[in-house]
Design an enzyme around this catalytic site. Sequence first.
Site, PDB file in Angstrom:
ATOM      1  N   LYS A   1       6.870  -3.568  -2.708  1.00  0.00           N
ATOM      2  CA  LYS A   1       6.783  -3.828  -1.325  1.00  0.00           C
ATOM      3  C   LYS A   1       7.886  -5.123  -0.941  1.00  0.00           C
ATOM      4  O   LYS A   1       8.690  -4.818  -0.048  1.00  0.00           O
ATOM      5  CB  LYS A   1       5.378  -4.440  -0.933  1.00  0.00           C
ATOM      6  CG  LYS A   1       4.354  -2.959  -1.062  1.00  0.00           C
ATOM      7  CD  LYS A   1       2.903  -3.686  -0.615  1.00  0.00           C
ATOM      8  CE  LYS A   1       2.374  -4.760  -1.394  1.00  0.00           C
ATOM      9  NZ  LYS A   1       2.102  -4.274  -2.692  1.00  0.00           N
TER      10      LYS A   1
ATOM     11  N   HIS B   1     -10.518  18.678 -11.104  1.00  0.00           N
ATOM     12  CA  HIS B   1     -11.010  18.253  -9.740  1.00  0.00           C
ATOM     13  C   HIS B   1     -10.080  18.174  -8.477  1.00  0.00           C
ATOM     14  O   HIS B   1     -10.566  19.037  -7.512  1.00  0.00           O
ATOM     15  CB  HIS B   1     -11.771  16.788  -9.786  1.00  0.00           C
ATOM     16  CG  HIS B   1     -12.202  16.278  -8.601  1.00  0.00           C
ATOM     17  ND1 HIS B   1     -13.725  16.193  -8.496  1.00  0.00           N
ATOM     18  CD2 HIS B   1     -11.965  15.733  -7.460  1.00  0.00           C
ATOM     19  CE1 HIS B   1     -14.348  15.733  -7.333  1.00  0.00           C
ATOM     20  NE2 HIS B   1     -13.156  15.439  -6.773  1.00  0.00           N
ATOM     21  N   GLU B   2      -8.890  17.937  -8.482  1.00  0.00           N
ATOM     22  CA  GLU B   2      -8.068  17.914  -7.409  1.00  0.00           C
ATOM     23  C   GLU B   2      -7.649  19.383  -7.200  1.00  0.00           C
ATOM     24  O   GLU B   2      -7.493  19.685  -6.053  1.00  0.00           O
ATOM     25  CB  GLU B   2      -7.031  16.914  -7.564  1.00  0.00           C
ATOM     26  CG  GLU B   2      -7.191  15.483  -7.677  1.00  0.00           C
ATOM     27  CD  GLU B   2      -8.049  14.887  -6.237  1.00  0.00           C
ATOM     28  OE1 GLU B   2      -7.554  15.473  -5.419  1.00  0.00           O
ATOM     29  OE2 GLU B   2      -8.866  14.308  -6.627  1.00  0.00           O
TER      30      GLU B   2
ATOM     31  N   PRO C   1      -0.537  -3.775  -5.852  1.00  0.00           N
ATOM     32  CA  PRO C   1       0.359  -5.011  -6.031  1.00  0.00           C
ATOM     33  C   PRO C   1       1.675  -4.372  -7.102  1.00  0.00           C
ATOM     34  O   PRO C   1       1.034  -3.434  -8.076  1.00  0.00           O
ATOM     35  CB  PRO C   1      -0.590  -5.915  -6.930  1.00  0.00           C
ATOM     36  CG  PRO C   1      -1.767  -5.727  -6.523  1.00  0.00           C
ATOM     37  CD  PRO C   1      -1.911  -4.219  -6.009  1.00  0.00           C
ATOM     38  N   GLY C   2       2.548  -4.790  -6.787  1.00  0.00           N
ATOM     39  CA  GLY C   2       3.685  -4.652  -7.715  1.00  0.00           C
ATOM     40  C   GLY C   2       4.424  -3.279  -7.779  1.00  0.00           C
ATOM     41  O   GLY C   2       5.119  -2.558  -8.568  1.00  0.00           O
TER      42      GLY C   2
HETATM   43  P1  ADP Z   1       4.957  -6.123  -4.530  1.00  0.00           P
HETATM   44  O1  ADP Z   1       5.406  -6.825  -3.591  1.00  0.00           O
HETATM   45  O2  ADP Z   1       4.440  -4.547  -4.061  1.00  0.00           O
HETATM   46  O3  ADP Z   1       3.688  -6.747  -5.205  1.00  0.00           O
HETATM   47  P2  ADP Z   1       7.308  -6.585  -5.882  1.00  0.00           P
HETATM   48  O4  ADP Z   1       8.219  -6.015  -4.807  1.00  0.00           O
HETATM   49  O5  ADP Z   1       7.077  -7.930  -5.773  1.00  0.00           O
HETATM   50  O6  ADP Z   1       6.157  -5.602  -5.681  1.00  0.00           O
HETATM   51  O7  ADP Z   1       7.862  -6.052  -7.522  1.00  0.00           O
HETATM   52  C1  ADP Z   1       7.993  -6.808  -8.393  1.00  0.00           C
HETATM   53  C2  ADP Z   1       8.956  -6.439  -9.119  1.00  0.00           C
HETATM   54  O8  ADP Z   1       8.769  -5.100  -9.901  1.00  0.00           O
HETATM   55  C3  ADP Z   1      10.347  -6.042  -8.431  1.00  0.00           C
HETATM   56  O9  ADP Z   1      11.141  -7.336  -8.267  1.00  0.00           O
HETATM   57  C4  ADP Z   1      10.959  -5.010  -9.409  1.00  0.00           C
HETATM   58  O10 ADP Z   1      11.686  -5.692 -10.455  1.00  0.00           O
HETATM   59  C5  ADP Z   1       9.852  -4.304  -9.826  1.00  0.00           C
HETATM   60  N1  ADP Z   1       9.452  -3.282  -8.889  1.00  0.00           N
HETATM   61  C6  ADP Z   1       8.429  -2.861  -8.352  1.00  0.00           C
HETATM   62  N2  ADP Z   1       8.602  -1.639  -7.627  1.00  0.00           N
HETATM   63  C7  ADP Z   1       9.389  -1.062  -8.191  1.00  0.00           C
HETATM   64  C8  ADP Z   1      10.364   0.147  -7.745  1.00  0.00           C
HETATM   65  N3  ADP Z   1       9.745   1.055  -7.171  1.00  0.00           N
HETATM   66  N4  ADP Z   1      11.561   0.459  -8.126  1.00  0.00           N
HETATM   67  C9  ADP Z   1      12.131  -0.638  -9.147  1.00  0.00           C
HETATM   68  N5  ADP Z   1      11.654  -1.938  -9.294  1.00  0.00           N
HETATM   69  C10 ADP Z   1      10.579  -2.123  -8.919  1.00  0.00           C
HETATM   70 ZN    ZN Z   2     -12.879  14.840  -4.824  1.00  0.00          ZN
END
Ligand code: ADP
Ligand code: ZN
Length: 632
Positions: A229, A445-446, A225-226
Amino acid sequence: MTDNSNKGPPKNIIETIRSWMGFENMPLKKDTLPPKSGFNIWYLMILFFFISLIQQFFFSPKVGPIPYSQFKQYVIEGKVGTLTIGPEKISGTLTEKQGQKFTTVRVDDPNLVKQLDEHGVSYFGRHENKFLGFLLAWVIPFGIFFLIVRFSMKKMGTGMGVMSFSKSKAKIFAESETKVSFEDAAGIDDAKEELQEVVEFLSNPGKFQKLGGRIPKGVLLVGPPGTGKTLLAKAVAGEAKVPFFSISGSEFVEMFVGVGAARVRDLFSQAAKQAPCIIFIDELDALGKARGMNVMGGHDEREQTLNQLLIEMDGFETNKGVIIMSATNRPEILDPALLRPGRFDRQVLVDRPDINGREAILKIHSKNVLLGPEVDLRKIAGRTPGFVGADLANLVNEAALLAARKSKETVEATEFDEAIDRVVGGLEKKNRVMNAREKEIVTFHESGHAIVAESVEHADPVHKISIIPRGIAALGYTQQQPTEDRYLMTRPELLDRLAVLLGGRVAEELVFEEISTGAQNDLQRATDIARSMVTEYGMSERLGLVTYERPRQSMFGPQGFASSNQTYSEEKAAQIDEEIARFVDEAHQRVRKILTERRGVLDKLAELLAEKESVQGEELRTMLSDSPHEAA
Ligand code: ADP
Ligand code: ZN
Ligand code: MG
């Protein structure tokens, strides 16, 4: 469950209606629980009650109907003032009692007009407008009621609009509305690269059709998450300048059976009209959980919706220019049918960013923040391993808020320090950050895995080494890239694979006094390989070419019904165990030798990993070429 601590009397009309309708205990947010079904009967009953109340109030006469005979009596006594005669009803006023109103139901009385004339009553005929009456009595109250309900639903943000039985709630973003581009997402370059092809296809579908190239129908974004995507899906639409239909899997989980399926149909037919475009289904796992997984009878509605989705995806031609994108952070629970060819057959990993990625993300999110001169984003990135994009955006925001609270002109390093502590505190509870000691262990480890993989003859070359936590269990990972597809593996190849698996654990042994639990999965896989070599492939000299079948599980039947017919003696079993142990031991000795010889590289690689968090295979090979060793 939502926290509904407010058990007092409802405050406004919307809440009152909600509580009448039994809504009060229902979650208000989209992403909580699916609403319970079965309250719609209540809903209707209350609606009728409500309407009859309105009718009672507004449309009934002030004085109840009087008997026709009494009306005639009034006429004869000359007490009637004016009279309105309708086809079914007669109403009028009395000359006495301050012109009190009355009504009576008309009966068949051919002499009435004559009598009225005799007694000098003035009377009007009335054409009863049934339609208007119906409108007043039913349609308008209905309308008002629905408006109230709808308004309240909107305000609550629930996904259960009564009015939208089948209308898809997918929001149609016009081209200009997803103003997101690839520049807005940083630190996920691999994913962006993979999606570039989709962008090219969408911005020029004709070109691809002419060449007959096969474009993926469905692209599944997988990652924690976050990590960005949702952002990335929008960016693809933004880059290709095509409409973006988005809907969340949890919105599909509706209260009326059949609504979800209708929505899917609607969504796809809307999209087909706007091609080229993107359909984005966020949180696919809410919808696409493996069918039949639910022990308690299952969720019919969800399954219907999922089936409809599969049907629509199958019926869709990619060359129409519609690409279906989807995102999930739990790919393991998805229904396998979704991942079949022709559906979400392309999967793109959206991983946690490394230190460079985090620096770039911080740069993006602090674009509109006034930073003090001494703020070093690189340093902040270095202090936040394991953070994802959303965490970093949150971090910048927290720091800015702290500065504002202190009425500072700019956001300074102290605010960032404080904000990091706060965010880390939150994440530590979720077990998502490593402490310094863990990080050190993981780097060695890696590095161990990677060096062994590069030292033995038959292992696949190392593509990338990383200590960024990935998935739920693994702390770091070493990615090897197979150079060709394999159907057969030779004995030396299996032995080399065994060695690579032990590399992590052996590196820990060499460097640290105590060893950690981090190698558990490696050891399990190593043992599996050794066991197969002994019992299935006949690769042990001592036991010869006999295979010793282990109890197998039926591929189709219910799990756990293993036929445990061991076909060999206890003595043989002991020998098998000894042989397995011997294979693992020999591999252990071999790996120890390799890593002891190349200890210099091990330390150097671990140091580099600690600094950069991910190292490409090329860099490792350069380091190793300076430190030759005897062929192992
Ligand atoms: P997911 O859908 O993977 O849970 P989100 O796309 O909803 O994540 O991301 C939430 C917020 O976090 C985005 O609106 C953005 O502000 C920030 N964010 C997440 N990933 C990135 C990234 N790779 N680059 C810049 N901002 C990001
Ligand atoms: Zn390993
Ligand atoms: Mg998302």
